[in-house]
Scaffold this active site. Structure first.
Site, PDB file in Angstrom:
ATOM      1  N   HIS B  58     -62.859  21.369  39.564  1.00  0.00           N
ATOM      2  CA  HIS B  58     -62.144  21.835  41.105  1.00  0.00           C
ATOM      3  C   HIS B  58     -63.668  21.335  41.829  1.00  0.00           C
ATOM      4  O   HIS B  58     -63.867  22.776  41.761  1.00  0.00           O
ATOM      5  CB  HIS B  58     -61.602  22.949  40.742  1.00  0.00           C
ATOM      6  CG  HIS B  58     -60.170  22.670  40.694  1.00  0.00           C
ATOM      7  ND1 HIS B  58     -58.804  22.597  41.267  1.00  0.00           N
ATOM      8  CD2 HIS B  58     -59.911  23.481  39.653  1.00  0.00           C
ATOM      9  CE1 HIS B  58     -57.923  22.197  39.926  1.00  0.00           C
ATOM     10  NE2 HIS B  58     -58.827  22.444  38.927  1.00  0.00           N
ATOM     11  N   ARG B  60     -63.861  22.174  45.501  1.00  0.00           N
ATOM     12  CA  ARG B  60     -63.461  22.912  46.205  1.00  0.00           C
ATOM     13  C   ARG B  60     -63.289  22.314  47.799  1.00  0.00           C
ATOM     14  O   ARG B  60     -63.832  22.998  48.643  1.00  0.00           O
ATOM     15  CB  ARG B  60     -63.681  24.158  46.598  1.00  0.00           C
ATOM     16  CG  ARG B  60     -63.806  24.913  45.508  1.00  0.00           C
ATOM     17  CD  ARG B  60     -61.973  24.920  44.727  1.00  0.00           C
ATOM     18  NE  ARG B  60     -62.149  26.556  43.655  1.00  0.00           N
ATOM     19  CZ  ARG B  60     -61.018  26.591  42.982  1.00  0.00           C
ATOM     20  NH1 ARG B  60     -60.009  25.577  43.317  1.00  0.00           N
ATOM     21  NH2 ARG B  60     -61.249  27.188  42.085  1.00  0.00           N
ATOM     22  N   ASN B  90     -56.152  19.609  44.520  1.00  0.00           N
ATOM     23  CA  ASN B  90     -56.079  20.688  45.170  1.00  0.00           C
ATOM     24  C   ASN B  90     -56.355  21.564  46.323  1.00  0.00           C
ATOM     25  O   ASN B  90     -56.993  22.520  46.082  1.00  0.00           O
ATOM     26  CB  ASN B  90     -55.322  22.181  44.485  1.00  0.00           C
ATOM     27  CG  ASN B  90     -56.834  22.170  43.512  1.00  0.00           C
ATOM     28  OD1 ASN B  90     -57.141  21.772  43.167  1.00  0.00           O
ATOM     29  ND2 ASN B  90     -56.139  23.586  42.974  1.00  0.00           N
ATOM     30  N   ASP B 148     -51.842  18.935  40.361  1.00  0.00           N
ATOM     31  CA  ASP B 148     -52.721  20.244  39.621  1.00  0.00           C
ATOM     32  C   ASP B 148     -52.722  21.406  39.835  1.00  0.00           C
ATOM     33  O   ASP B 148     -53.334  21.119  40.992  1.00  0.00           O
ATOM     34  CB  ASP B 148     -54.195  19.957  39.516  1.00  0.00           C
ATOM     35  CG  ASP B 148     -54.753  20.894  38.496  1.00  0.00           C
ATOM     36  OD1 ASP B 148     -53.829  21.567  37.006  1.00  0.00           O
ATOM     37  OD2 ASP B 148     -55.791  21.163  38.540  1.00  0.00           O
ATOM     38  N   HIS B 175     -50.300  19.416  35.199  1.00  0.00           N
ATOM     39  CA  HIS B 175     -50.149  20.685  34.715  1.00  0.00           C
ATOM     40  C   HIS B 175     -48.974  21.021  34.678  1.00  0.00           C
ATOM     41  O   HIS B 175     -47.550  21.928  35.435  1.00  0.00           O
ATOM     42  CB  HIS B 175     -50.487  21.174  36.710  1.00  0.00           C
ATOM     43  CG  HIS B 175     -51.141  22.592  35.798  1.00  0.00           C
ATOM     44  ND1 HIS B 175     -52.053  23.810  36.222  1.00  0.00           N
ATOM     45  CD2 HIS B 175     -49.380  23.665  35.787  1.00  0.00           C
ATOM     46  CE1 HIS B 175     -51.526  24.844  36.243  1.00  0.00           C
ATOM     47  NE2 HIS B 175     -50.115  25.183  35.976  1.00  0.00           N
ATOM     48  N   ASP B 301     -61.423  22.456  33.503  1.00  0.00           N
ATOM     49  CA  ASP B 301     -60.514  22.881  34.282  1.00  0.00           C
ATOM     50  C   ASP B 301     -61.575  24.036  34.984  1.00  0.00           C
ATOM     51  O   ASP B 301     -61.053  25.078  35.298  1.00  0.00           O
ATOM     52  CB  ASP B 301     -59.767  23.580  33.955  1.00  0.00           C
ATOM     53  CG  ASP B 301     -58.758  23.992  34.410  1.00  0.00           C
ATOM     54  OD1 ASP B 301     -58.951  23.759  35.861  1.00  0.00           O
ATOM     55  OD2 ASP B 301     -57.701  24.531  34.819  1.00  0.00           O
ATOM     56  N   HIS B 305     -64.405  30.709  42.040  1.00  0.00           N
ATOM     57  CA  HIS B 305     -64.253  31.701  42.936  1.00  0.00           C
ATOM     58  C   HIS B 305     -65.480  32.318  43.265  1.00  0.00           C
ATOM     59  O   HIS B 305     -65.765  32.831  41.651  1.00  0.00           O
ATOM     60  CB  HIS B 305     -62.581  32.429  42.239  1.00  0.00           C
ATOM     61  CG  HIS B 305     -61.878  31.706  42.177  1.00  0.00           C
ATOM     62  ND1 HIS B 305     -60.452  31.510  43.417  1.00  0.00           N
ATOM     63  CD2 HIS B 305     -61.028  31.331  41.066  1.00  0.00           C
ATOM     64  CE1 HIS B 305     -60.310  30.369  42.968  1.00  0.00           C
ATOM     65  NE2 HIS B 305     -60.546  30.707  41.199  1.00  0.00           N
TER      66      HIS B 305
END
Lengths: 304, 420
Positions: B58, B60, B90, B148, B175, B301, B305
């Site tokens: 990810h 982002r 995503n 996902d 997923h 994965d 964050h």
């Protein structure tokens, strides 16, 4: 030293706290129910969930020990402006409390407050996890009435899955030597209780002749998890402490409830107010137990 | 010319040799004479193999650049020995059209540290209702399709997506998490969740989706990839599907090879990710599955964050951990694969899945190369990723990426004594 969980607390330690609380029951009976034990100490109370009895009980306990309190609740505070638990804890922590009392809807929040602030924390209820002072006041109430906890047959009935009271009180009473049973539909039992010091059954009527203490729990709709029984009516028929069911209890059996009660759901009003009920006793004992815990937390440490 | 000196060249011959790289290709393997203008990288004690490929990151970008962006994520990838990463869709907006996919390709190429290949959403807006712009995504170069973060729960929609993507030649990646069974679960449903009073997310939520999807593969013949498999029961389903000759592959994340739901007892949200950490029996099964090939590859994965987002009570925290910079060492520590298998699972198998020119290093190979020292121990503390939500902070792991080459250019070189 914090009081975060009842898990791992040995019987001797629980007994010591109950004995201390017994002394405060006597203090609270005096014409001037106040002692100067914690004069000059300040208790920071972070209550992130609505609470009547626990919050007021801690406040009453702190004041009876002559401590000052600073009480925080999210409505009308910076939380509505988006402040995080961490920032609030650090902010209140900077105002010099000696100890935090924390209630929060999320498991583990009191642990996090202890980690962030470095102050002792009393867990006043975290999610469906722990509520150690409730466990102690329940033990005290039962011990007062029966003269002991060991050997008693205790049933905790209702929404066990979402109950921090069940998790704490079952553990404490089992540690003190009671035999504890959970009675609930499978949808309201924890998924896996292997290794817990309890038995489980879905048959309230089958267990009813064989109990010294019946501990009723509220259905906690707010903790979610979808439909857990078909209807309130069906639930009451199988798991409510109705008058009919209460009449079948042995004569000496007593009834507890942590509150707030949903009268007519898990407990019939006549039972809640009847001679078997120890509910108001639990509330009164809550103050004494919290005095004991506050004093115990703060007596070893000097004011810094 | 760059000369990778004296490492164990992992491949068909698997011997200690020098690897010479020029103009983006491997030009010699053996004893290479170093000229005055050649750059030399000491590889003694290290494995020299094809660049690592991560099918699941990810990055982002676009939309959540405070957590990570394509530039910082690329740096983290290079530091972790990766030369190709597949970016999950995503983002905000999600990668559900060719336009957004091309943006991600372009930003990756601009940064130039790793080949960034976007995956595309299966459903428009990842909303699970209508097909995304599959043709458009395919034309932009997308080969893997996934929603996902969420399962494609609607069996009819998934069937149509599989029909469509099978015809294009792409892969549906899932997923696997049945939304009804998962509910509002925060952690693995088991003894620990019961004790902590947290709503559990049962293993069955994953297994039941993969079971269903296998039926749809039988029907559609679509290539199917199980993302971040976490439950031992799911592994059994994958094994049976493979035995039946169905076009199924699977990945596992490094954290699922190491940690269990007991980590949640710390109350630290660094233990929160979906699928959740499960039990010791699951960890053992996943390790065995990676060794025996039931699981084709490792994928991180990588889910960054910010600190303030994770500095909250567990149940309120966002899900995910970072993994790019620790993956190779973590897998080496948890499973201890032999060199050939290590590069098969970390590079060749995922590369093959994407249709990349991939395989053991030989003269003529594209010079995407990872130099990995399997014996060097270190303790992660700081990261080049923008985020630091790693469960390995403070835990010693063994294995260190010493250098990464992308198309013959050095994208990372570990300096002894450097912090990350």
């Amino acid at each position: 030293m914090s009081l975060l969980t009842i898990e791992g607390l040995p019987a001797a330690e629980i007994t010591r706290l109950l004995d201390l609380a017994d002394g405060f029951v006597e203090v609270l009976d005096r014409p001037v129910p106040k002692v100067p034990a914690l004069q000059g100490r300040t208790i920071g109370m972070l209550f992130y969930e609505v609470s009547t009895r626990t919050r007021m009980s801690f406040e009453r306990a702190a004041k009876a020990l002559s401590a000052d309190t600073m009480t925080f609740s999210p409505s009308g505070s910076s939380v509505s402006k988006g402040e995080s638990l961490k920032d609030t804890a650090l902010t209140v922590g900077s105002m010099g409390p000696d100890l935090f009392v924390v209630r929060h809807a999320s498991t583990g929040a009191p642990w996090r407050v202890a980690e962030w602030t470095g102050l002792p924390v009393i867990n006043a209820g975290d999610g469906a996890h722990q509520h150690p002072t409730q466990a102690l006041l329940d033990c005290l109430t039962v011990r007062q009435h029966f003269g002991k906890v060991a050997g008693l047959r205790v049933a905790i009935v209702g929404d066990i899955r979402h109950s921090r009271v069940a998790r704490s009180t079952a553990q404490a009473m089992a540690t003190m030597g009671a035999s504890v049973r959970f009675i609930a539909p499978r949808t309201l039992l924890p998924f896996d209780v292997d290794g817990w010091p309890v038995e489980t059954t879905c048959d309230f009527d089958g267990a009813i002749d064989d109990l010294d203490v019946v501990y009723m729990l509220r259905i906690q709709q707010e903790r979610g998890g979808g439909d857990v029984f078909p209807s309130i009516g069906e639930y009451v028929n199988r798991f409510g402490l109705t008058r009919r069911r209460a009449d079948r209890l042995p004569e000496h059996t007593m009834v507890l409830h942590p509150g707030p009660m949903n009268r007519g759901v898990e407990i019939d009003p006549a039972v809640a107010d009847g001679p078997r009920s120890l509910v108001t006793k639990q509330v009164a004992n809550g103050v004494a137990v919290r005095m004991a815990v506050l004093l115990d937390q703060l007596s070893g440490s000097e004011k810094t | 010319m760059i000369v990778l000196k004296g490492g164990t060249v992992v491949g068909s011959e698997h011997r200690i040799a020098d690897v010479a790289v020029d103009a983006g290709r491997v030009v010699a393997i053996g004893s290479v004479d170093v000229g005055p203008h050649d750059q030399v990288i000491d590889c003694s004690g290290a494995w020299v193999g094809p660049g690592l490929v991560d099918l699941h990151v990810h990055l982002r970008e676009p939309g959540q650049e405070w957590k990570e962006d394509i530039a910082s994520g690329s740096k983290a990838a290079a530091a972790g020995g990766f030369t190709t990463v597949v970016a999950m869709p995503n983002t905000e907006p999600p990668i559900d059209s060719g336009q957004i996919a091309r943006y991600v390709f372009d930003r990756g190429a601009e940064t130039g540290l790793v080949r960034v290949i976007p995956s595309g959403a299966i459903s428009l807006g990842r909303a699970g209702a209508k097909l995304a712009h599959l043709d458009d995504l395919w034309a932009a170069g997308v080969r893997m399709f996934t929603d996902d973060g969420d399962s494609v729960a609607d069996s009819g929609l998934l069937r149509r997506a599989m029909d469509y993507i099978a015809e294009l030649g792409g892969i549906v990646a899932q997923h696997a998490e049945d939304p009804g069974l998962a509910g509002r679960g925060h952690m693995h449903e088991g003894a620990v969740s019961s004790r902590l009073g947290m709503i559990g997310l049962p293993s069955m939520a994953e297994t039941i989706i993969v079971e269903r999807d296998i039926r749809l593969i039988e029907l559609t013949g679509c290539r199917y990839h199980v993302q971040h498999v976490s439950a031992r029961q799911t592994l059994d389903v994958i094994r049976r599907a493979k035995e039946a000759g169905l076009p199924v592959t699977a990945e596992v994340a490094p954290h699922h090879l190491e940690f269990t739901d007991r980590l949640v007892e710390t109350m630290n949200p660094v233990a929160k990710m979906y699928p959740p950490l499960r039990t010791e029996a699951d960890v053992a099964a996943l390790r065995a599955g990676l060794e025996d090939g039931t699981i084709d590859c490792v994928a991180t994965d990588h889910a960054p964050h910010s600190a303030h987002e994770k500095d909250v009570p567990f149940e309120e925290a966002p899900r995910g951990v970072i993994g790019l910079e620790t993956a190779a060492a973590a897998v080496n520590t948890s499973v201890g694969l032999p060199a050939v298998t290590f590069f098969e699972r970390m590079s060749i198998a995922p590369g093959r899945l994407l249709g990349l020119e991939t395989g053991p290093l030989v003269v003529g190979s594209v010079a995407d190369i990872t130099v990995f020292d399997p014996n060097l121990s270190w303790t992660p503390g700081t990261f080049v990723s923008k985020s630091a939500n790693s469960p390995w902070i403070g835990t010693e792991i063994t294995g260190r990426v010493r250098a990464t080459l992308l198309g013959g250019q050095v994208t990372f070189e570990h300096k002894e004594g450097a912090s990350a």
